[in-house]
Design a protein around this motif. Structure first.
Motif, PDB file in Angstrom:
ATOM      1  N   ARG A  53      33.825  46.394  43.322  1.00 22.17           N
ATOM      2  CA  ARG A  53      34.792  45.514  42.678  1.00 22.17           C
ATOM      3  C   ARG A  53      34.116  44.785  41.520  1.00 22.17           C
ATOM      4  NH1 ARG A  53      38.491  48.051  45.050  1.00 22.17           N
ATOM      5  NH2 ARG A  53      39.290  47.360  47.029  1.00 22.17           N
ATOM      6  N   TYR A  54      34.899  44.533  40.467  1.00 24.30           N
ATOM      7  CA  TYR A  54      34.419  43.767  39.324  1.00 24.30           C
ATOM      8  C   TYR A  54      35.386  42.613  39.084  1.00 24.30           C
ATOM      9  CZ  TYR A  54      33.506  42.475  34.475  1.00 24.30           C
ATOM     10  OH  TYR A  54      33.248  41.767  33.331  1.00 24.30           O
ATOM     11  N   ARG A  55      34.888  41.382  39.188  1.00 22.86           N
ATOM     12  CA  ARG A  55      35.704  40.182  38.974  1.00 22.86           C
ATOM     13  C   ARG A  55      35.480  39.670  37.560  1.00 22.86           C
ATOM     14  NH1 ARG A  55      34.453  35.979  43.531  1.00 22.86           N
ATOM     15  NH2 ARG A  55      35.801  34.796  42.180  1.00 22.86           N
ATOM     16  N   TYR A  56      36.575  39.325  36.886  1.00 21.95           N
ATOM     17  CA  TYR A  56      36.482  38.801  35.536  1.00 21.95           C
ATOM     18  C   TYR A  56      37.636  37.829  35.293  1.00 21.95           C
ATOM     19  CZ  TYR A  56      40.108  42.250  34.564  1.00 21.95           C
ATOM     20  OH  TYR A  56      41.262  42.985  34.585  1.00 21.95           O
ATOM     21  N   ARG A  57      37.532  37.082  34.203  1.00 20.34           N
ATOM     22  CA  ARG A  57      38.571  36.113  33.839  1.00 20.34           C
ATOM     23  C   ARG A  57      39.075  36.409  32.434  1.00 20.34           C
ATOM     24  NH1 ARG A  57      39.168  31.367  36.762  1.00 20.34           N
ATOM     25  NH2 ARG A  57      37.693  31.195  38.467  1.00 20.34           N
ATOM     26  N   ILE A  58      40.379  36.295  32.277  1.00 23.25           N
ATOM     27  CA  ILE A  58      41.012  36.363  30.964  1.00 23.25           C
ATOM     28  C   ILE A  58      41.922  35.148  30.877  1.00 23.25           C
ATOM     29  CG2 ILE A  58      42.626  37.599  29.480  1.00 23.25           C
ATOM     30  CD1 ILE A  58      41.557  40.195  30.584  1.00 23.25           C
ATOM     31  N   ALA A  59      41.681  34.313  29.886  1.00 25.30           N
ATOM     32  CA  ALA A  59      42.461  33.097  29.660  1.00 25.30           C
ATOM     33  C   ALA A  59      42.503  32.217  30.909  1.00 25.30           C
ATOM     34  CB  ALA A  59      43.868  33.445  29.193  1.00 25.30           C
ATOM     35  N   GLY A  60      41.373  32.127  31.616  1.00 20.43           N
ATOM     36  CA  GLY A  60      41.289  31.276  32.791  1.00 20.43           C
ATOM     37  C   GLY A  60      41.835  31.877  34.069  1.00 20.43           C
ATOM     38  N   LYS A  61      42.469  33.038  33.976  1.00 20.80           N
ATOM     39  CA  LYS A  61      43.027  33.680  35.160  1.00 20.80           C
ATOM     40  C   LYS A  61      42.051  34.730  35.686  1.00 20.80           C
ATOM     41  CE  LYS A  61      46.921  36.265  36.903  1.00 20.80           C
ATOM     42  NZ  LYS A  61      48.062  37.093  36.563  1.00 20.80           N
ATOM     43  N   GLU A  62      41.740  34.634  36.976  1.00 18.21           N
ATOM     44  CA  GLU A  62      40.807  35.577  37.576  1.00 18.21           C
ATOM     45  C   GLU A  62      41.506  36.899  37.873  1.00 18.21           C
ATOM     46  OE1 GLU A  62      38.499  35.742  41.710  1.00 18.21           O
ATOM     47  OE2 GLU A  62      37.889  34.089  40.428  1.00 18.21           O
ATOM     48  N   ASN A  63      40.828  37.989  37.558  1.00 18.29           N
ATOM     49  CA  ASN A  63      41.347  39.331  37.797  1.00 18.29           C
ATOM     50  C   ASN A  63      40.304  40.148  38.538  1.00 18.29           C
ATOM     51  OD1 ASN A  63      43.912  39.260  36.186  1.00 18.29           O
ATOM     52  ND2 ASN A  63      42.447  38.713  34.590  1.00 18.29           N
ATOM     53  N   LEU A  64      40.757  41.236  39.134  1.00 18.48           N
ATOM     54  CA  LEU A  64      39.873  42.096  39.908  1.00 18.48           C
ATOM     55  C   LEU A  64      40.087  43.538  39.479  1.00 18.48           C
ATOM     56  CD1 LEU A  64      37.887  41.977  42.336  1.00 18.48           C
ATOM     57  CD2 LEU A  64      39.823  42.500  43.777  1.00 18.48           C
ATOM     58  N   PHE A  65      38.991  44.230  39.207  1.00 19.10           N
ATOM     59  CA  PHE A  65      39.033  45.625  38.802  1.00 19.10           C
ATOM     60  C   PHE A  65      38.362  46.457  39.887  1.00 19.10           C
ATOM     61  CE2 PHE A  65      36.823  49.137  36.491  1.00 19.10           C
ATOM     62  CZ  PHE A  65      37.947  49.841  36.118  1.00 19.10           C
ATOM     63  N   ALA A  66      39.076  47.425  40.429  1.00 20.56           N
ATOM     64  CA  ALA A  66      38.523  48.310  41.461  1.00 20.56           C
ATOM     65  C   ALA A  66      37.779  49.443  40.767  1.00 20.56           C
ATOM     66  CB  ALA A  66      39.632  48.854  42.344  1.00 20.56           C
ATOM     67  N   VAL A  67      36.476  49.496  40.959  1.00 23.45           N
ATOM     68  CA  VAL A  67      35.637  50.499  40.307  1.00 23.45           C
ATOM     69  C   VAL A  67      35.665  51.814  41.077  1.00 23.45           C
ATOM     70  CG1 VAL A  67      33.298  51.040  39.551  1.00 23.45           C
ATOM     71  CG2 VAL A  67      34.178  48.713  39.311  1.00 23.45           C
ATOM     72  N   GLY A  68      35.592  51.762  42.404  1.00 25.50           N
ATOM     73  CA  GLY A  68      35.598  52.972  43.211  1.00 25.50           C
ATOM     74  C   GLY A  68      34.978  52.722  44.573  1.00 25.50           C
ATOM     75  N   GLU A  69      34.798  53.799  45.315  1.00 25.38           N
ATOM     76  CA  GLU A  69      34.253  53.707  46.665  1.00 25.38           C
ATOM     77  C   GLU A  69      32.850  54.295  46.703  1.00 25.38           C
ATOM     78  OE1 GLU A  69      35.489  54.863  51.258  1.00 25.38           O
ATOM     79  OE2 GLU A  69      36.835  55.332  49.616  1.00 25.38           O
ATOM     80  N   TYR A  70      31.958  53.599  47.418  1.00 26.14           N
ATOM     81  CA  TYR A  70      30.607  54.103  47.629  1.00 26.14           C
ATOM     82  C   TYR A  70      30.652  55.110  48.772  1.00 26.14           C
ATOM     83  CZ  TYR A  70      25.617  54.096  48.654  1.00 26.14           C
ATOM     84  OH  TYR A  70      24.320  54.474  48.866  1.00 26.14           O
ATOM     85  N   PRO A  71      30.036  56.245  48.719  1.00 24.58           N
ATOM     86  CA  PRO A  71      29.022  56.775  47.826  1.00 24.58           C
ATOM     87  C   PRO A  71      29.566  57.656  46.702  1.00 24.58           C
ATOM     88  CG  PRO A  71      29.051  58.119  49.785  1.00 24.58           C
ATOM     89  CD  PRO A  71      30.105  57.026  49.959  1.00 24.58           C
ATOM     90  N   GLU A  72      30.900  57.820  46.579  1.00 22.05           N
ATOM     91  CA  GLU A  72      31.449  58.625  45.478  1.00 22.05           C
ATOM     92  C   GLU A  72      31.051  58.031  44.132  1.00 22.05           C
ATOM     93  OE1 GLU A  72      33.544  57.789  48.096  1.00 22.05           O
ATOM     94  OE2 GLU A  72      33.427  59.767  49.019  1.00 22.05           O
ATOM     95  N   VAL A  73      31.029  56.701  44.039  1.00 24.47           N
ATOM     96  CA  VAL A  73      30.577  56.004  42.844  1.00 24.47           C
ATOM     97  C   VAL A  73      29.242  55.351  43.193  1.00 24.47           C
ATOM     98  CG1 VAL A  73      31.098  54.178  41.192  1.00 24.47           C
ATOM     99  CG2 VAL A  73      32.951  55.574  42.120  1.00 24.47           C
ATOM    100  N   SER A  74      28.181  55.833  42.577  1.00 20.74           N
ATOM    101  CA  SER A  74      26.841  55.322  42.890  1.00 20.74           C
ATOM    102  C   SER A  74      26.631  53.943  42.270  1.00 20.74           C
ATOM    103  CB  SER A  74      25.780  56.290  42.365  1.00 20.74           C
ATOM    104  OG  SER A  74      25.789  56.292  40.949  1.00 20.74           O
ATOM    105  N   LEU A  75      25.515  53.333  42.597  1.00 20.91           N
ATOM    106  CA  LEU A  75      25.177  52.021  42.067  1.00 20.91           C
ATOM    107  C   LEU A  75      25.056  52.067  40.537  1.00 20.91           C
ATOM    108  CD1 LEU A  75      24.310  49.067  42.439  1.00 20.91           C
ATOM    109  CD2 LEU A  75      22.017  49.881  42.954  1.00 20.91           C
ATOM    110  N   ALA A  76      24.393  53.069  40.017  1.00 19.26           N
ATOM    111  CA  ALA A  76      24.227  53.197  38.566  1.00 19.26           C
ATOM    112  C   ALA A  76      25.577  53.421  37.880  1.00 19.26           C
ATOM    113  CB  ALA A  76      23.278  54.340  38.245  1.00 19.26           C
TER     114      ALA A  76
END
Length: 99
Positions: A53-76
């Motif tokens: 998961r990647y948490r970020y803010r736009i205009a003060g509002k917190e949003n969440l971006f789902a990157v993927g599932e481990y191990p299909e998506v590695s750390l790098a």
């Protein structure tokens, strides 16, 4: 070497997440968040699923971006996806809302 106190109190971990720590983390009764830094974390759910998961803010509002599932998506890969998403979030592109 002395480190300023404000550096020690940073929101990001001083030690980055490692693949060994990810593999050895076991699910518990509640979701566990393993932070990597700059808003990226691995969520270990009670079912055993490990989700990036990647948490970020736009205009003060917190949003969440789902990157993927481990191990299909590695750390790098998760780190590179975070960097791409972060570049989009910080870009001066005018964002519009479609209804």
């Amino acid at each position: 070497m002395r480190v300023p106190l404000r550096v020690l109190k940073a929101r990001y971990p001083l030690v980055a997440l490692t693949d060994a720590r990810i593999r050895t983390t076991k699910p518990g009764p509640k979701p566990i968040r393993l932070p990597d830094g700059a808003g990226l974390y691995l969520e270990v759910r009670p079912t055993g699923a490990k989700l990036w998961r990647y948490r970020y803010r736009i205009a003060g509002k917190e949003n969440l971006f789902a990157v993927g599932e481990y191990p299909e998506v590695s750390l790098a890969d998760a780190r590179s996806e975070r960097d791409k998403a972060r570049a989009l979030v910080t870009s001066p592109v005018k964002r519009t809302v479609r209804k």
